[in-house]
Design a protein around this motif. Structure first.
Motif, PDB file in Angstrom:
ATOM      1  N   HIS A  11       1.615  -6.042  -4.806  1.00 32.32           N
ATOM      2  CA  HIS A  11       2.063  -6.084  -6.088  1.00 32.32           C
ATOM      3  C   HIS A  11       0.966  -5.404  -7.114  1.00 32.32           C
ATOM      4  O   HIS A  11       1.547  -5.004  -8.327  1.00 32.32           O
ATOM      5  CB  HIS A  11       2.523  -7.170  -6.849  1.00 32.32           C
ATOM      6  CG  HIS A  11       3.698  -7.898  -6.125  1.00 32.32           C
ATOM      7  ND1 HIS A  11       4.672  -7.700  -6.959  1.00 32.32           N
ATOM      8  CD2 HIS A  11       4.053  -8.489  -4.894  1.00 32.32           C
ATOM      9  CE1 HIS A  11       5.878  -8.136  -6.194  1.00 32.32           C
ATOM     10  NE2 HIS A  11       5.437  -8.709  -4.963  1.00 32.32           N
ATOM     11  N   GLU A  12      -0.170  -5.108  -6.793  1.00 30.12           N
ATOM     12  CA  GLU A  12      -1.081  -4.371  -7.558  1.00 30.12           C
ATOM     13  C   GLU A  12      -0.857  -2.800  -7.509  1.00 30.12           C
ATOM     14  O   GLU A  12      -1.558  -2.051  -8.248  1.00 30.12           O
ATOM     15  CB  GLU A  12      -2.431  -4.612  -7.171  1.00 30.12           C
ATOM     16  CG  GLU A  12      -2.959  -6.244  -7.465  1.00 30.12           C
ATOM     17  CD  GLU A  12      -4.092  -6.529  -7.050  1.00 30.12           C
ATOM     18  OE1 GLU A  12      -4.875  -7.553  -7.681  1.00 30.12           O
ATOM     19  OE2 GLU A  12      -4.658  -5.845  -6.154  1.00 30.12           O
ATOM     20  N   GLN A  13      -0.008  -2.395  -6.679  1.00 32.28           N
ATOM     21  CA  GLN A  13       0.259  -0.938  -6.489  1.00 32.28           C
ATOM     22  C   GLN A  13       0.674  -0.062  -7.891  1.00 32.28           C
ATOM     23  O   GLN A  13      -0.207   0.929  -8.012  1.00 32.28           O
ATOM     24  CB  GLN A  13       1.111  -0.422  -5.542  1.00 32.28           C
ATOM     25  CG  GLN A  13       0.494  -0.858  -4.062  1.00 32.28           C
ATOM     26  CD  GLN A  13       1.357  -0.565  -2.847  1.00 32.28           C
ATOM     27  OE1 GLN A  13       0.989   0.404  -1.913  1.00 32.28           O
ATOM     28  NE2 GLN A  13       2.325  -1.330  -2.506  1.00 32.28           N
ATOM     29  N   PRO A  14       1.407  -0.654  -8.699  1.00 33.32           N
ATOM     30  CA  PRO A  14       1.763   0.135  -9.817  1.00 33.32           C
ATOM     31  C   PRO A  14       0.359   0.429 -10.848  1.00 33.32           C
ATOM     32  O   PRO A  14       0.198   1.783 -11.112  1.00 33.32           O
ATOM     33  CB  PRO A  14       2.637  -0.870 -10.566  1.00 33.32           C
ATOM     34  CG  PRO A  14       3.246  -1.721  -9.622  1.00 33.32           C
ATOM     35  CD  PRO A  14       2.375  -1.713  -8.400  1.00 33.32           C
ATOM     36  N   LYS A  15      -0.507  -0.777 -10.955  1.00 28.61           N
ATOM     37  CA  LYS A  15      -1.641  -0.322 -11.688  1.00 28.61           C
ATOM     38  C   LYS A  15      -2.693   0.319 -10.931  1.00 28.61           C
ATOM     39  O   LYS A  15      -3.266   1.331 -11.510  1.00 28.61           O
ATOM     40  CB  LYS A  15      -2.083  -1.785 -11.788  1.00 28.61           C
ATOM     41  CG  LYS A  15      -3.447  -1.994 -12.479  1.00 28.61           C
ATOM     42  CD  LYS A  15      -4.295  -3.314 -13.117  1.00 28.61           C
ATOM     43  CE  LYS A  15      -5.360  -3.250 -14.004  1.00 28.61           C
ATOM     44  NZ  LYS A  15      -6.344  -2.173 -13.489  1.00 28.61           N
TER      45      LYS A  15
ATOM     46  N   GLY B 100     -21.846  17.258  -1.344  1.00 26.35           N
ATOM     47  CA  GLY B 100     -20.309  17.219  -1.203  1.00 26.35           C
ATOM     48  C   GLY B 100     -19.913  16.474  -2.500  1.00 26.35           C
ATOM     49  O   GLY B 100     -20.548  16.191  -3.381  1.00 26.35           O
ATOM     50  N   SER B 101     -18.667  16.272  -2.652  1.00 24.98           N
ATOM     51  CA  SER B 101     -17.888  15.384  -3.743  1.00 24.98           C
ATOM     52  C   SER B 101     -17.277  14.317  -3.396  1.00 24.98           C
ATOM     53  O   SER B 101     -17.056  14.073  -2.205  1.00 24.98           O
ATOM     54  CB  SER B 101     -16.987  16.457  -4.376  1.00 24.98           C
ATOM     55  OG  SER B 101     -17.279  17.646  -4.405  1.00 24.98           O
ATOM     56  N   VAL B 102     -17.012  13.358  -4.229  1.00 23.80           N
ATOM     57  CA  VAL B 102     -16.319  12.041  -3.908  1.00 23.80           C
ATOM     58  C   VAL B 102     -15.100  11.836  -4.931  1.00 23.80           C
ATOM     59  O   VAL B 102     -15.297  12.044  -6.159  1.00 23.80           O
ATOM     60  CB  VAL B 102     -17.142  11.001  -4.182  1.00 23.80           C
ATOM     61  CG1 VAL B 102     -16.462   9.471  -3.715  1.00 23.80           C
ATOM     62  CG2 VAL B 102     -18.508  11.042  -3.119  1.00 23.80           C
ATOM     63  N   ILE B 103     -13.989  11.437  -4.490  1.00 26.34           N
ATOM     64  CA  ILE B 103     -13.089  10.941  -5.211  1.00 26.34           C
ATOM     65  C   ILE B 103     -12.675   9.493  -4.947  1.00 26.34           C
ATOM     66  O   ILE B 103     -12.703   9.094  -3.915  1.00 26.34           O
ATOM     67  CB  ILE B 103     -11.669  11.576  -4.927  1.00 26.34           C
ATOM     68  CG1 ILE B 103     -11.717  13.112  -5.096  1.00 26.34           C
ATOM     69  CG2 ILE B 103     -10.366  10.839  -5.907  1.00 26.34           C
ATOM     70  CD1 ILE B 103     -10.321  13.810  -4.842  1.00 26.34           C
ATOM     71  N   TYR B 104     -12.955   8.754  -5.928  1.00 25.74           N
ATOM     72  CA  TYR B 104     -12.456   7.259  -5.705  1.00 25.74           C
ATOM     73  C   TYR B 104     -11.446   6.811  -6.020  1.00 25.74           C
ATOM     74  O   TYR B 104     -10.676   7.097  -7.178  1.00 25.74           O
ATOM     75  CB  TYR B 104     -13.516   6.623  -6.851  1.00 25.74           C
ATOM     76  CG  TYR B 104     -14.994   6.434  -6.534  1.00 25.74           C
ATOM     77  CD1 TYR B 104     -15.382   5.598  -5.113  1.00 25.74           C
ATOM     78  CD2 TYR B 104     -15.959   6.888  -7.013  1.00 25.74           C
ATOM     79  CE1 TYR B 104     -16.752   5.549  -4.603  1.00 25.74           C
ATOM     80  CE2 TYR B 104     -17.485   7.197  -6.650  1.00 25.74           C
ATOM     81  CZ  TYR B 104     -17.774   6.381  -5.424  1.00 25.74           C
ATOM     82  OH  TYR B 104     -18.938   6.240  -5.206  1.00 25.74           O
ATOM     83  N   THR B 105     -10.559   6.271  -5.224  1.00 31.24           N
ATOM     84  CA  THR B 105      -9.294   5.601  -5.526  1.00 31.24           C
ATOM     85  C   THR B 105      -9.685   4.214  -6.447  1.00 31.24           C
ATOM     86  O   THR B 105     -10.567   3.760  -6.000  1.00 31.24           O
ATOM     87  CB  THR B 105      -8.551   5.184  -4.036  1.00 31.24           C
ATOM     88  OG1 THR B 105      -9.525   4.400  -3.311  1.00 31.24           O
ATOM     89  CG2 THR B 105      -7.999   6.339  -3.367  1.00 31.24           C
ATOM     90  N   LEU B 106      -9.013   4.314  -7.340  1.00 31.08           N
ATOM     91  CA  LEU B 106      -9.115   3.034  -8.200  1.00 31.08           C
ATOM     92  C   LEU B 106      -8.154   1.877  -7.843  1.00 31.08           C
ATOM     93  O   LEU B 106      -7.649   1.400  -8.577  1.00 31.08           O
ATOM     94  CB  LEU B 106      -9.164   3.305  -9.676  1.00 31.08           C
ATOM     95  CG  LEU B 106     -10.087   4.304 -10.102  1.00 31.08           C
ATOM     96  CD1 LEU B 106     -10.080   4.801 -11.383  1.00 31.08           C
ATOM     97  CD2 LEU B 106     -11.540   3.669  -9.666  1.00 31.08           C
ATOM     98  N   ALA B 107      -8.068   1.493  -6.759  1.00 32.13           N
ATOM     99  CA  ALA B 107      -7.297   0.320  -6.019  1.00 32.13           C
ATOM    100  C   ALA B 107      -7.725  -1.021  -6.424  1.00 32.13           C
ATOM    101  O   ALA B 107      -7.123  -1.884  -6.490  1.00 32.13           O
ATOM    102  CB  ALA B 107      -6.949   0.528  -4.582  1.00 32.13           C
TER     103      ALA B 107
ATOM    104  N   ALA C 178      -4.634  -5.775   6.453  1.00 28.48           N
ATOM    105  CA  ALA C 178      -3.566  -4.625   6.279  1.00 28.48           C
ATOM    106  C   ALA C 178      -3.739  -3.974   4.983  1.00 28.48           C
ATOM    107  O   ALA C 178      -3.644  -4.558   3.760  1.00 28.48           O
ATOM    108  CB  ALA C 178      -2.235  -5.334   6.430  1.00 28.48           C
ATOM    109  N   SER C 179      -3.830  -2.813   5.146  1.00 32.51           N
ATOM    110  CA  SER C 179      -4.214  -1.816   3.795  1.00 32.51           C
ATOM    111  C   SER C 179      -2.865  -1.326   3.188  1.00 32.51           C
ATOM    112  O   SER C 179      -1.804  -0.904   3.730  1.00 32.51           O
ATOM    113  CB  SER C 179      -4.874  -0.601   4.343  1.00 32.51           C
ATOM    114  OG  SER C 179      -5.143   0.276   3.283  1.00 32.51           O
ATOM    115  N   THR C 180      -2.670  -1.490   1.906  1.00 27.80           N
ATOM    116  CA  THR C 180      -1.523  -1.217   1.299  1.00 27.80           C
ATOM    117  C   THR C 180      -1.659  -0.563  -0.013  1.00 27.80           C
ATOM    118  O   THR C 180      -1.466   0.756  -0.090  1.00 27.80           O
ATOM    119  CB  THR C 180      -0.714  -2.512   0.965  1.00 27.80           C
ATOM    120  OG1 THR C 180      -1.744  -3.319   0.003  1.00 27.80           O
ATOM    121  CG2 THR C 180      -0.239  -3.340   2.025  1.00 27.80           C
ATOM    122  N   LYS C 181      -2.612  -1.055  -1.069  1.00 25.75           N
ATOM    123  CA  LYS C 181      -2.558  -0.187  -2.190  1.00 25.75           C
ATOM    124  C   LYS C 181      -3.858   0.822  -2.024  1.00 25.75           C
ATOM    125  O   LYS C 181      -3.726   1.870  -2.820  1.00 25.75           O
ATOM    126  CB  LYS C 181      -3.133  -1.095  -3.313  1.00 25.75           C
ATOM    127  CG  LYS C 181      -4.373  -1.756  -3.146  1.00 25.75           C
ATOM    128  CD  LYS C 181      -4.933  -2.794  -4.365  1.00 25.75           C
ATOM    129  CE  LYS C 181      -5.910  -3.607  -4.004  1.00 25.75           C
ATOM    130  NZ  LYS C 181      -6.518  -4.341  -5.163  1.00 25.75           N
TER     131      LYS C 181
END
Ligand code: AGP
Length: 613
Positions: A262-266, A388-395, A402-405
């Motif tokens: 449920h946190e996926q939209p945010k 190198g470079s890093v992109i952070y996912t802001l999950a 079990a990985s979801t967001k």
């Protein structure tokens, strides 16, 4: 793969340690234990089973003292079955030294023989116990110098470790060290903490010190000292951890997994919004040659994100992509050309195989881009230190095994990158770019809309959870999603589930289809829809129950004639559908797990962070 924690300060250590273990339980949950130091004595308590078993044992005992220093461990067994004896902490034969350990000591059999030849008697089957006895040996050899004994013992260890050590003769300190396993120090006021992961202590402090491989730290209640593993003192800036304490709590949901779904939209929205601030110039520039090929490497769910990424880069930027499972890539001898770039994806940033894959890429002098969810993770720090470079996912913290967001936010990053490269490569026009951006901006809202239909999936799972086999099939982007859908279901419901490229079905897998099979067809690639309809018919003719996940019909086909059940996802560009079409599959896995009476947050035999090979 195991979680460790420690506390030194003025408060009662035991409640902190138990609370922290619960936050780390996702890392392993077959047994747990703690060691407290009080009045010159070690008090060790361990128990097979969930942390609640240890907690009950301590509650019933009601320890008649308050210890201000202690270490604790939650285990995912590698060497020795889950049992009280094999649980950590492990101690030396004199009860002077206690150790908790996350990792694997690869030369433990040699060390064990060496110690046994010196009359040491072992109490457990673990690799970790050798550390406690080795420390005892060097403690005596060094005539009671704790720090020097630790340096000597560490020098003998091969493999990976994050360890924390207590010694009865030094009740004012904990010594901890790391090599290839995560370890973070939390800096409080008059108290300090150590843990495998920050959620263990962020309720108390968000000031953190990240250890690098080959470093050692001595924690006192009012300060910490950092050293190299040869004893030279180091200075390091602290990092402020943004994650708030609540995001590591269930917040009213019965499980972390459902909360995280449920946190996926945010999470998608936060990730989308921050993307433009990320500096990718070093990676884009590489060795100066234009990007000819991208190699993406990762494990598990992150590897499935890479499979979607491949389609996205190829469709939008016309850049060829090779996707390699990290545990394969690390032992391969990849053919590298100028113009190659590497992307390494890992939610935790601590997966041993993924880190090894990144190190191989570094050895081959490939420009590295890391996509990770964890600030200060080994992946992020090593990528940066290698230019190198890093992109952070802001999950935010992902606690459920079990990985979801993490998956959907990894996809958001890959799509944003793909359209950026598309513009640079002139494979998409500026106006197409705006259209894509607008569509990506709407994905979070569409995900929220989709989640409102949760009950449809809940009811479907209640009818289908007992199937012997569940097969997911799709083509192109949908095939990549079906890989992730099958993994979700097998991880937490223990149902045999597999994924097939729909066109492959007739080349063998259809032999498995019978009346005890559910086939889920993901069909969001509009030009290929009719192909999927034929595939559904083929499996239905062999007795399978069928579910179709697709967009709303624009009137041509009567879905009721295609499949037994249909789940409609909000409309978007076909290319971007994976961020939505995976959500019903996540919910299906969750509800099947609940129907079967499993704990979806802590599935058997698994751990969140796979920090060993
Ligand atoms: C996903 O549900 C898994 N539990 C697992 O496959 C995971 O994605 C894999 O271990 C990789 O983890 P990482 O993203 O932290 O590297």
């Amino acid at each position: 793969m195991c979680g460790i924690t420690g506390y030194i300060g003025r408060q009662d250590a035991a409640p902190y340690l138990l609370g922290a273990l619960k936050k780390l339980e996702y890392r392993g949950y077959d047994s747990s234990g703690l060691a407290l130091l009080h009045d010159g004595e070690l008090i060790v308590r361990k128990a097979k089973g969930r942390i609640s078993v240890l907690e009950e044992r301590l509650m019933s005992e009601q320890l008649p003292f308050m210890a201000n220093i202690g270490i604790a461990h939650t285990r995912w067994a590698t060497h020795g079955e889950p049992s009280d004896l094999n649980s950590h902490p492990h101690t030396d034969s004199e009860g002077r030294i206690a150790v908790v350990h996350n990792g694997i000591i690869e030369n433990y059999l040699d060390l064990k023989k060496w110690l046994q030849a010196r009359d040491v008697v072992f109490a457990s089957d673990t690799d970790t116990e050798v550390i406690a006895h080795l420390l005892n040996y060097y403690y005596k050899a060094r005539e009671g110098k704790f720090f020097e004994a630790v340096l000597d013992a560490l020098a003998r260890l091969e493999g990976s470790y994050a360890i924390a050590i207590l010694c009865t003769d030094y009740p004012d300190r904990i010594i901890a060290a790391r090599k290839d396993s995560p370890l973070i120090i939390g800096l409080g006021e008059g108290e300090n903490f150590l843990a495998s992961d920050a959620p263990a202590f962020i309720q108390y402090t968000r000031e953190a010190l990240f250890l690098n491989d080959g470093e050692l730290v001595v924690l006192y209640n009012d300060h910490v000292d950092l050293f190299t593993n040869t004893g030279e003192k180091l200075l390091r800036d602290t990092t402020h951890i943004e994650w708030d304490a609540e995001s590591a709590e269930k917040g009213g949901y019965p499980h972390f997994m459902l909360k995280e779904i449920h946190e996926q939209p945010k999470a998608l929205n936060d990730t989308y919004k921050k993307f433009d601030e990320i500096k990718l110039n070093d990676w884009l520039k590489g060795d100066g040659s234009p990007i000819e090929r991208i190699i993406i490497t990762a494990c598990g769910t992150a590897w499935h994100a890479a499979m979607v990424g491949k389609r996205a880069f190829e469709a939008l930027a016309r850049i060829p992509v090779d996707v390699e499972i990290a545990s394969e890539f690390r032992y391969g001898n990849p053919v590298i050309k100028s113009g190659d770039r590497v992307i390494v994806i890992s939610q935790s940033g601590e997966t041993a195989d993924t880190l090894a894959a990144m190190r191989l890429a570094k050895e081959k002098q490939l420009p590295i881009l890391a996509i990770t969810n964890v600030l200060g993770s080994t992946l992020a720090r090593e990528a940066i230190s290698n230019g190198g470079s890093v992109i952070y996912t802001l999950a935010g913290p992902e606690i459920a095994v079990a990985s979801t967001k993490a998956f959907t936010t990894q996809l958001m990053c890959l799509y944003l990158l793909a359209i950026k490269l598309g513009v640079l490569n002139k494979t998409i026009s500026d106006s197409d770019y705006s259209t894509y951006r607008n569509e990506l901006a709407q994905i979070p809202e569409k995900a929220a809309l989709l989640l409102k239909q949760q009950e449809v999936i809940q009811k479907f799972a209640a009818l289908q959870f007992n199937k012997d086999k569940v097969f997911f099939m799709g083509r192109q982007f949908d095939y990549a999603v079906s890989l992730e859908a099958a993994l979700k279901l097998k991880e937490i419901s223990y149902t045999h589930s597999e994924s097939f490229a729909a066109g492959e079905l007739k080349h063998g897998p259809i032999a498995l289809v019978d009346t005890r099979t559910l086939v889920v067809a993901i069909a969001t690639q509009r030009p290929l829809f009719e192909k999927l309809v034929s595939n559904i018919k083929e499996v239905a003719a062999r007795g399978a129950a069928t579910l179709l996940i697709t967009f709303a019909n624009k009137g041509k086909t009567n879905y009721d004639e295609v499949a037994d059940s249909v789940f409609i996802i909000p409309d978007t560009i076909d290319t971007f559908s994976p961020m939505l079409s995976i959500i019903p599959a996540q919910l299906f896995a969750y509800y099947c797990s609940i129907q079967k009476g499993n704990d979806p947050d802590k599935p058997r035999n698994l751990a969140k962070s796979v920090t060993v090979e």
